[in-house]
Scaffold this motif. Structure first.
Motif, PDB file in Angstrom:
ATOM      1  N   LEU A  94     -36.141  10.170 -33.756  1.00  0.00           N
ATOM      2  CA  LEU A  94     -34.478   9.713 -33.484  1.00  0.00           C
ATOM      3  C   LEU A  94     -33.999  11.084 -33.451  1.00  0.00           C
ATOM      4  O   LEU A  94     -32.888  11.260 -32.480  1.00  0.00           O
ATOM      5  N   GLY A  95     -33.971  12.023 -34.271  1.00  0.00           N
ATOM      6  CA  GLY A  95     -33.309  13.122 -34.298  1.00  0.00           C
ATOM      7  C   GLY A  95     -33.613  14.104 -33.057  1.00  0.00           C
ATOM      8  O   GLY A  95     -32.642  14.937 -32.546  1.00  0.00           O
ATOM      9  N   LEU A  96     -34.724  14.021 -32.675  1.00  0.00           N
ATOM     10  CA  LEU A  96     -35.090  15.045 -31.309  1.00  0.00           C
ATOM     11  C   LEU A  96     -34.978  14.304 -29.988  1.00  0.00           C
ATOM     12  O   LEU A  96     -35.033  14.734 -29.147  1.00  0.00           O
ATOM     13  N   ALA A 108     -35.426  18.901 -19.467  1.00  0.00           N
ATOM     14  CA  ALA A 108     -36.295  19.621 -18.593  1.00  0.00           C
ATOM     15  C   ALA A 108     -37.043  20.479 -19.492  1.00  0.00           C
ATOM     16  O   ALA A 108     -38.190  21.145 -19.115  1.00  0.00           O
ATOM     17  N   LEU A 109     -36.564  21.050 -20.664  1.00  0.00           N
ATOM     18  CA  LEU A 109     -37.024  22.267 -21.584  1.00  0.00           C
ATOM     19  C   LEU A 109     -37.996  21.640 -22.358  1.00  0.00           C
ATOM     20  O   LEU A 109     -39.437  22.252 -22.386  1.00  0.00           O
ATOM     21  N   PHE A 110     -37.969  20.459 -23.082  1.00  0.00           N
ATOM     22  CA  PHE A 110     -38.909  19.866 -24.018  1.00  0.00           C
ATOM     23  C   PHE A 110     -39.842  18.824 -23.606  1.00  0.00           C
ATOM     24  O   PHE A 110     -40.891  18.751 -24.149  1.00  0.00           O
ATOM     25  N   PRO A 112     -41.831  18.444 -21.302  1.00  0.00           N
ATOM     26  CA  PRO A 112     -43.433  18.727 -20.780  1.00  0.00           C
ATOM     27  C   PRO A 112     -44.108  19.089 -22.128  1.00  0.00           C
ATOM     28  O   PRO A 112     -45.360  18.810 -22.424  1.00  0.00           O
ATOM     29  N   PHE A 113     -43.352  19.670 -22.887  1.00  0.00           N
ATOM     30  CA  PHE A 113     -44.326  20.206 -24.195  1.00  0.00           C
ATOM     31  C   PHE A 113     -44.728  19.175 -25.172  1.00  0.00           C
ATOM     32  O   PHE A 113     -45.509  18.870 -25.781  1.00  0.00           O
ATOM     33  N   PHE A 114     -43.643  18.169 -25.288  1.00  0.00           N
ATOM     34  CA  PHE A 114     -43.738  16.801 -26.057  1.00  0.00           C
ATOM     35  C   PHE A 114     -44.812  15.958 -25.389  1.00  0.00           C
ATOM     36  O   PHE A 114     -45.526  15.265 -26.099  1.00  0.00           O
ATOM     37  N   ALA A 115     -44.688  15.921 -24.200  1.00  0.00           N
ATOM     38  CA  ALA A 115     -45.927  14.986 -23.508  1.00  0.00           C
ATOM     39  C   ALA A 115     -47.312  15.813 -23.639  1.00  0.00           C
ATOM     40  O   ALA A 115     -48.179  15.066 -24.023  1.00  0.00           O
ATOM     41  N   ALA A 116     -47.534  17.196 -23.781  1.00  0.00           N
ATOM     42  CA  ALA A 116     -48.585  17.579 -23.949  1.00  0.00           C
ATOM     43  C   ALA A 116     -49.148  17.697 -25.542  1.00  0.00           C
ATOM     44  O   ALA A 116     -50.249  17.322 -25.893  1.00  0.00           O
ATOM     45  N   LEU A 117     -47.954  17.562 -26.342  1.00  0.00           N
ATOM     46  CA  LEU A 117     -48.178  17.306 -27.881  1.00  0.00           C
ATOM     47  C   LEU A 117     -48.725  16.120 -28.171  1.00  0.00           C
ATOM     48  O   LEU A 117     -49.589  15.928 -28.945  1.00  0.00           O
TER      49      LEU A 117
END
Length: 271
Positions: A94-96, A108-110, A112-117
């Protein structure tokens, strides 16, 4: 003409029909266990009497080594780990998920990173977690969070993206700032989705709890299952598996009731 598709069972009939497969499964198991145990006790398929005796001992007898009733101590240990892991994951999601899903630059920044994680197999990094965080409770909690928080996070982000653009435009017209829109417009619409995401994560969360307890723990439902498997103690393993299933079902039911208690979810379904 009355068709089968138009016949709806009453509430009492629904309960009866829902319980019938479980009753049949227990009856079939009892018959098969009696047949296998006709020539003597069978470790692989113990009878209901053996299961009842073993569970009575674990539930009511105090263990000399730990001074606790093992069944309840195991249950509390696993539920505590699960609750902490789910709670932290929900807060992270919820917070992110809300600000990242709502603010284009953050998305746009996060994203792709969350998808990879979210694509990293959590059990593959379990040895790394034990090295970094030790063999205590912290590593087990981190495993649960690492396993389900990315899923909850992405699901919340998708729900934020589904909010009609017209609502955002109207809020801006009324002078709302970005954080006012997040608090007053986005959060109320995302909260129900958060509960649904946690519900969908229950199975994976239990998997990670049991996996962590199987490797290193001093108590827990998964720990007990893997401890007694070396003795082929199916009279303990089977009830423990059923108990885990029952706990998961109860948690799922409670979350479903919490979801349905949100007024605007009922309004949306009805309207």
């Amino acid at each position: 003409m009355r068709r089968l598709i138009n016949r709806h069972p009453s509430r009492r009939m629904k309960i009866l029909l829902g319980a019938l497969p479980f009753i049949l499964a227990v009856a079939i198991y009892a018959i098969a266990a009696d047949a296998r145990g006709a020539d003597g006790p069978d470790k692989l398929m113990p009878g209901l009497n053996a299961i009842t005796s073993a569970m009575s001992r674990l539930m009511f007898d105090i263990d000399r080594a730990t001074g606790a009733r093992l069944f309840w101590a195991d249950t509390w240990a696993s539920l505590a780990r699960l609750g902490v892991g789910l709670g932290i994951s929900a807060v992270i999601g919820l917070g992110l998920g809300v600000p990242v899903g709502f603010i284009p630059c953050l998305r746009a920044l996060f994203e792709p990173f969350f998808a990879a994680l979210s694509l990293i197999p959590p059990l593959a990094v379990l040895p790394i977690l034990f090295i970094l965080f030790g063999l205590g409770e912290l590593s087990k909690t981190v495993l649960i969070v690492f396993g389900i928080a990315p899923f909850i996070l992405r699901d919340v982000m998708l729900r934020v993206a589904e909010i009609p653009r017209e609502q955002i435009v109207k809020a801006q017209t009324l002078g709302a700032s970005s954080w006012q829109m997040i608090l007053g417009l986005v959060l109320p619409q995302v909260f129900a989705r958060l509960i649904s995401s946690v519900r969908l994560s229950l199975g994976a969360a239990w998997l990670f709890v049991i996996a962590a307890e199987a490797i290193t723990a001093e108590a827990g439902l998964g720990y007990r299952i893997f401890l007694v498997r070396r003795y082929l103690a199916m009279d303990v393993i089977l009830p423990y598996v059923l108990w885990i299933t029952l706990l998961a079902f109860a948690m799922d039911y409670a979350l479903r009731q919490a979801h349905d208690a949100i007024p605007w979810t009922r309004f949306k379904e009805g309207g």
